[in-house]
Motif scaffolding. Structure first.
Motif, PDB file in Angstrom:
ATOM      1  N   THR A 210     -19.435  -1.825   4.641  1.00  0.00           N
ATOM      2  CA  THR A 210     -18.647  -0.661   4.215  1.00  0.00           C
ATOM      3  C   THR A 210     -17.219  -1.080   3.891  1.00  0.00           C
ATOM      4  O   THR A 210     -16.665  -0.674   2.862  1.00  0.00           O
ATOM      5  CB  THR A 210     -18.644   0.412   5.319  1.00  0.00           C
ATOM      6  N   ALA A 211     -16.635  -1.902   4.752  1.00  0.00           N
ATOM      7  CA  ALA A 211     -15.254  -2.346   4.535  1.00  0.00           C
ATOM      8  C   ALA A 211     -15.161  -3.175   3.253  1.00  0.00           C
ATOM      9  O   ALA A 211     -14.209  -3.024   2.467  1.00  0.00           O
ATOM     10  CB  ALA A 211     -14.773  -3.151   5.738  1.00  0.00           C
ATOM     11  N   ALA A 212     -16.154  -4.019   3.018  1.00  0.00           N
ATOM     12  CA  ALA A 212     -16.140  -4.855   1.807  1.00  0.00           C
ATOM     13  C   ALA A 212     -16.251  -3.983   0.556  1.00  0.00           C
ATOM     14  O   ALA A 212     -15.568  -4.230  -0.447  1.00  0.00           O
ATOM     15  CB  ALA A 212     -17.282  -5.870   1.860  1.00  0.00           C
ATOM     16  N   LEU A 213     -17.090  -2.956   0.628  1.00  0.00           N
ATOM     17  CA  LEU A 213     -17.239  -2.063  -0.523  1.00  0.00           C
ATOM     18  C   LEU A 213     -15.951  -1.274  -0.771  1.00  0.00           C
ATOM     19  O   LEU A 213     -15.519  -1.117  -1.917  1.00  0.00           O
ATOM     20  CB  LEU A 213     -18.409  -1.096  -0.306  1.00  0.00           C
ATOM     21  N   LEU A 214     -15.343  -0.791   0.302  1.00  0.00           N
ATOM     22  CA  LEU A 214     -14.070  -0.073   0.150  1.00  0.00           C
ATOM     23  C   LEU A 214     -13.032  -0.967  -0.516  1.00  0.00           C
ATOM     24  O   LEU A 214     -12.302  -0.536  -1.413  1.00  0.00           O
ATOM     25  CB  LEU A 214     -13.559   0.398   1.515  1.00  0.00           C
ATOM     26  N   ALA A 215     -12.988  -2.234  -0.096  1.00  0.00           N
ATOM     27  CA  ALA A 215     -12.032  -3.164  -0.694  1.00  0.00           C
ATOM     28  C   ALA A 215     -12.373  -3.396  -2.160  1.00  0.00           C
ATOM     29  O   ALA A 215     -11.491  -3.439  -3.024  1.00  0.00           O
ATOM     30  CB  ALA A 215     -12.042  -4.485   0.081  1.00  0.00           C
ATOM     31  N   GLN A 216     -13.671  -3.511  -2.447  1.00  0.00           N
ATOM     32  CA  GLN A 216     -14.099  -3.793  -3.820  1.00  0.00           C
ATOM     33  C   GLN A 216     -13.687  -2.668  -4.777  1.00  0.00           C
ATOM     34  O   GLN A 216     -13.372  -2.925  -5.938  1.00  0.00           O
ATOM     35  CB  GLN A 216     -15.628  -3.977  -3.849  1.00  0.00           C
ATOM     36  N   VAL A 217     -13.698  -1.432  -4.290  1.00  0.00           N
ATOM     37  CA  VAL A 217     -13.306  -0.318  -5.163  1.00  0.00           C
ATOM     38  C   VAL A 217     -11.818   0.028  -4.999  1.00  0.00           C
ATOM     39  O   VAL A 217     -11.353   1.057  -5.491  1.00  0.00           O
ATOM     40  CB  VAL A 217     -14.191   0.943  -4.937  1.00  0.00           C
ATOM     41  N   GLY A 218     -11.086  -0.838  -4.309  1.00  0.00           N
ATOM     42  CA  GLY A 218      -9.632  -0.673  -4.223  1.00  0.00           C
ATOM     43  C   GLY A 218      -9.178   0.387  -3.248  1.00  0.00           C
ATOM     44  O   GLY A 218      -8.097   0.963  -3.397  1.00  0.00           O
ATOM     45  N   LEU A 219     -10.000   0.675  -2.223  1.00  0.00           N
ATOM     46  CA  LEU A 219      -9.659   1.735  -1.274  1.00  0.00           C
ATOM     47  C   LEU A 219      -9.708   1.248   0.176  1.00  0.00           C
ATOM     48  O   LEU A 219     -10.089   1.990   1.089  1.00  0.00           O
ATOM     49  CB  LEU A 219     -10.616   2.924  -1.458  1.00  0.00           C
ATOM     50  N   ALA A 220      -9.290  -0.002   0.373  1.00  0.00           N
ATOM     51  CA  ALA A 220      -9.385  -0.605   1.711  1.00  0.00           C
ATOM     52  C   ALA A 220      -8.675   0.237   2.773  1.00  0.00           C
ATOM     53  O   ALA A 220      -9.106   0.279   3.921  1.00  0.00           O
ATOM     54  CB  ALA A 220      -8.819  -2.025   1.679  1.00  0.00           C
ATOM     55  N   GLN A 221      -7.613   0.928   2.387  1.00  0.00           N
ATOM     56  CA  GLN A 221      -6.827   1.687   3.377  1.00  0.00           C
ATOM     57  C   GLN A 221      -7.264   3.143   3.487  1.00  0.00           C
ATOM     58  O   GLN A 221      -6.612   3.929   4.158  1.00  0.00           O
ATOM     59  CB  GLN A 221      -5.331   1.656   2.993  1.00  0.00           C
TER      60      GLN A 221
END
Ligand SMILES: Nc1ncnc2c1ncn2[C@@H]1O[C@H](COP(=O)(O)OP(=O)(O)O)[C@@H](O)[C@H]1O
Ligand SMILES: [Mg+2]
Length: 253
Positions: A124-135
């Motif tokens: 989930t964290a990797a996907l959030l980072a991939q779509v530019g929404l890590a935070q």
């Protein structure tokens, strides 16, 4: 030779409309190679959404075949088709369709839960980072902009590592800048091997794809490879004009 991600042959889809039967698709052939980003364009009512729904196993065609990486969808009963949709297909909708009570993280993890699998917080964290929404993982949809919500929806579509991501007008509800972000993201995913099929009416959106397929009145009438937005717009203008002429001719009868 490997099978294309999607192979469609002689696809027909008839609806029982109020004024009699409507042939939404009248014999569509289509191959989408693995890792390709294909756009589908056409005038309103030309059958784009119906084609996407048949290709994604959301609608059973009247005739013809859809194969997903060699699997013939018509050979599957509804439980197996539902399983295939959960495990092998991702879908992105115009209106995002996120659950408002869930956080971005929970929305992304939902397809895994629906498939009886536990969430994987690293993924989930990797996907959030991939779509530019890590935070932004803890934010609910109401606390995110339209573009951010659609990027969460793209992450959700990717969480099961699907063979194909289908998107129906994914930028239709976005402002120009957010639309470009989402399109850039889809392009990036395709460059990394994700097969994507996107319906759009925007020639600029279509120009992000590797190829554009033009539908008119339920048939594929043209294709453009490495489409430039201006060429797509010109082709669409001709199709819309002839669709309007046909509609006027019917109205005048
Ligand atoms: N559920 C339905 N019942 C009856 N007719 C439908 C239904 N869905 C679509 N149609 C008709 O099928 C044709 C193609 O629709 P659609 O695939 O939604 O086109 P597009 O997405 O290109 O606008 C249209 O004439 C539409 O009115
Ligand atoms: Mg549509």
């Amino acid at each position: 030779m490997t099978a294309p991600a999607i192979r469609i042959r002689r696809l027909r889809c008839r609806f029982d409309g109020e004024g009699g039967p409507v042939d939404a698709l009248r014999g569509v052939d289509l191959d989408v190679p693995r890792g390709a980003f294909a756009a589908i364009m056409g005038p309103s009512g030309s059958g784009k959404t119906t084609l996407l729904h048949c290709a994604a196993g959301l609608r059973t065609p009247t005739e013809g075949t859809v194969e997903l990486d060699g699997t013939d969808l018509s050979a599957l009963d509804e439980p197996r088709l539902a399983e295939l949709r959960r495990q092998r297909i991702g879908f992105v909708f115009q209106q995002f369709n996120l659950l408002p009570a869930l956080t971005a993280e929970e929305n992304i993890e939902l397809p895994l839960r629906l498939d009886g699998r536990g969430p994987d917080s690293q993924r989930t964290a990797a996907l959030l980072a991939q779509v530019g929404l890590a935070q932004r993982g803890g934010h609910r949809p109401g606390q995110l902009s339209g573009g951010q919500q659609q990027r969460v929806a793209v992450a959700r579509a990717l969480v099961t590592d699907p063979e194909v991501v289908f998107a129906d007008e994914p930028t239709g509800a976005l402002d120009i800048r957010s639309a470009r972000e989402v399109l850039g993201l889809l392009r990036h995913l395709a460059d990394r091997g994700q097969t994507i099929v996107m319906v759009t009416h925007d020639p600029v959106a279509a120009s992000y794809a590797d190829a554009v397929l033009f539908l008119a009145d339920g048939l594929v009438v043209d294709q453009l490879a490495s489409p430039a937005a201006a060429a797509v717009a010109n082709r669409m203008a001709v199709l819309v004009e002839s669709a309007e002429r046909a509609a006027n001719a019917v109205g005048a009868r």
